[in-house]
Design a protein around this motif. Structure first.
Motif, short mmCIF file in Angstrom:
data_model
loop_
_atom_site.label_atom_id
_atom_site.label_comp_id
_atom_site.label_asym_id
_atom_site.label_seq_id
_atom_site.Cartn_x
_atom_site.Cartn_y
_atom_site.Cartn_z
N PRO A 169 0.80 -1.24 0.00
CA PRO A 169 0.00 0.00 0.00
C PRO A 169 0.82 1.28 0.00
CG PRO A 169 -0.08 -1.08 2.15
CD PRO A 169 0.57 -2.05 1.22
N LEU A 170 2.10 1.21 0.41
CA LEU A 170 2.94 2.41 0.45
C LEU A 170 3.69 2.65 -0.85
CD1 LEU A 170 4.40 2.09 4.07
CD2 LEU A 170 2.42 3.42 3.30
N GLY A 171 3.73 1.66 -1.71
CA GLY A 171 4.43 1.82 -2.98
C GLY A 171 5.94 1.86 -2.82
N ILE A 172 6.48 1.00 -1.94
CA ILE A 172 7.93 0.99 -1.73
C ILE A 172 8.57 -0.35 -2.06
CG2 ILE A 172 7.87 2.79 0.04
CD1 ILE A 172 7.92 0.64 2.16
N SER A 173 7.75 -1.34 -2.42
CA SER A 173 8.30 -2.65 -2.75
C SER A 173 8.35 -2.83 -4.26
CB SER A 173 7.47 -3.75 -2.09
OG SER A 173 6.16 -3.76 -2.64
N LYS A 174 8.26 -4.06 -4.70
CA LYS A 174 8.30 -4.34 -6.13
C LYS A 174 7.13 -3.66 -6.85
CE LYS A 174 10.52 -8.90 -6.00
NZ LYS A 174 10.37 -10.33 -6.35
N CYS A 175 7.36 -3.29 -8.09
CA CYS A 175 6.28 -2.72 -8.90
C CYS A 175 6.49 -3.14 -10.35
CB CYS A 175 6.22 -1.20 -8.78
SG CYS A 175 7.54 -0.34 -9.67
N VAL A 176 5.45 -2.99 -11.15
CA VAL A 176 5.54 -3.23 -12.58
C VAL A 176 4.98 -2.03 -13.31
CG1 VAL A 176 5.42 -5.75 -12.42
CG2 VAL A 176 3.30 -4.43 -12.61
N VAL A 177 5.49 -1.79 -14.50
CA VAL A 177 4.98 -0.71 -15.35
C VAL A 177 4.14 -1.34 -16.45
CG1 VAL A 177 5.58 1.22 -16.85
CG2 VAL A 177 7.02 0.68 -14.88
N ILE A 178 2.91 -0.89 -16.59
CA ILE A 178 2.00 -1.52 -17.54
C ILE A 178 1.84 -0.66 -18.80
CG2 ILE A 178 0.80 -2.70 -15.68
CD1 ILE A 178 -1.46 -0.72 -15.89
N ALA A 179 1.49 -1.32 -19.89
CA ALA A 179 1.32 -0.63 -21.17
C ALA A 179 0.13 0.32 -21.10
CB ALA A 179 1.11 -1.66 -22.28
N ALA A 180 0.24 1.45 -21.79
CA ALA A 180 -0.81 2.47 -21.75
C ALA A 180 -2.15 1.93 -22.22
CB ALA A 180 -0.39 3.66 -22.61
N ILE A 181 -2.13 1.09 -23.25
CA ILE A 181 -3.39 0.55 -23.78
C ILE A 181 -4.07 -0.35 -22.76
CG2 ILE A 181 -2.27 -1.44 -24.91
CD1 ILE A 181 -4.32 -1.15 -27.16
N ARG A 182 -3.26 -1.09 -21.98
CA ARG A 182 -3.82 -1.96 -20.95
C ARG A 182 -4.26 -1.14 -19.74
NH1 ARG A 182 -4.59 -7.04 -23.28
NH2 ARG A 182 -2.99 -7.24 -24.88
N GLN A 183 -3.52 -0.07 -19.47
CA GLN A 183 -3.89 0.82 -18.36
C GLN A 183 -5.27 1.40 -18.60
OE1 GLN A 183 -1.07 3.94 -17.72
NE2 GLN A 183 -2.11 4.75 -15.94
N LYS A 184 -5.52 1.82 -19.83
CA LYS A 184 -6.82 2.39 -20.17
C LYS A 184 -7.92 1.33 -20.10
CE LYS A 184 -9.22 4.86 -23.90
NZ LYS A 184 -9.08 5.45 -25.26
N LYS A 185 -7.60 0.13 -20.60
CA LYS A 185 -8.58 -0.95 -20.64
C LYS A 185 -8.97 -1.43 -19.25
CE LYS A 185 -9.29 -5.60 -22.55
NZ LYS A 185 -8.70 -6.66 -23.42
N TYR A 186 -7.99 -1.51 -18.35
CA TYR A 186 -8.23 -2.13 -17.06
C TYR A 186 -8.26 -1.13 -15.89
CZ TYR A 186 -7.42 -6.62 -19.37
OH TYR A 186 -7.51 -7.72 -20.20
#
Length: 223
Positions: A169-186
């Motif tokens: 919840p704090l955004g300090i551990s592992k993360c992934v960057v998602i594609a813009a088209i998928r970001q919009k879709k989901y």
């Protein structure tokens, strides 16, 4: 590898009246690359190109044609019976899928990421690989980039500005960057998943006037 003669024309016939851009949106491939596949050559270099099994999986989903049919016509399989005979050995996950945060896939290996480790598993059977990709969504994973599947039951923070999904919840551990088209879709699914996974009601705030990160502010749900 013996590809069907005129395989590019076959792909073009599958697309039918669908525009290249529509096919690109459905498959996640670029419209230029789809056209190159139909012409069976890279128009920039004039070299012959062949689609990978991963690309064929995307096209099979976009064109609603069995993956095994495309694999056979592309020359990866001699026939469907030979392909089906390999299904006796199912792919075994090297780690609990509920503990897996995200998976990176290719035609040769899958890399499972948990909170504490990174485990690689080779792909020995194309059928197992295909069945595995189909099963991922049933287990709560969504395809968020070309070769990235994210466990929606694990994300706990969403940074819309940077397209990042965090697993704490704090955004300090592992993360992934998602594609813009998928970001919009989901987008809506992501927000709902974060709310469910954190047990909090979410209100999304983004200050367009500043360069600050997108934030998810949390308010306890009434009981």
């Amino acid at each position: 590898m013996k590809q069907l003669e005129g395989f590019g024309k076959f792909l073009e016939s599958l697309r039918g009246k669908m525009s290249l851009r529509e096919a690109a949106n459905k498959s996640g491939l670029s419209h230029a690359y789809i056209r190159d596949l139909e012409l069976e050559r890279n128009r920039s270099t004039n070299e012959k190109i062949n689609p990978s099994p991963v690309t064929l999986k995307k096209l099979s989903d976009a064109y609603n044609i069995p993956y095994t049919d495309l694999m056979e016509k592309a020359g990866y399989l001699e026939n469907q019976n030979d392909f089906a005979s390999s299904s006796q050995t199912a792919m075994q996950e090297p780690v609990s899928m509920s503990d897996t945060l995200f998976i990176e896939v290719s035609s040769k290996e899958m890399i499972y990421h948990t909170r504490f480790e990174r485990i690689s598993q080779g792909v020995n059977s194309l059928l197992d690989f295909s069945l595995f990709l189909d099963k991922l969504e049933e287990m709560g994973f969504k395809k968020m980039d070309t070769d990235l599947f994210v466990n929606m039951n694990q994300i706990q923070k969403y940074n819309e500005k940077d397209g990042k999904l965090y697993f704490d919840p704090l955004g300090i551990s592992k993360c992934v960057v998602i594609a813009a088209i998928r970001q919009k879709k989901y987008h809506d699914l992501i927000v709902r998943s974060v709310a469910r996974n954190t047990g909090m009601g979410l209100e999304f705030h983004y200050d367009r006037q500043s360069s600050a990160d997108s934030l998810l502010s949390s308010v306890k749900r009434p009981t």
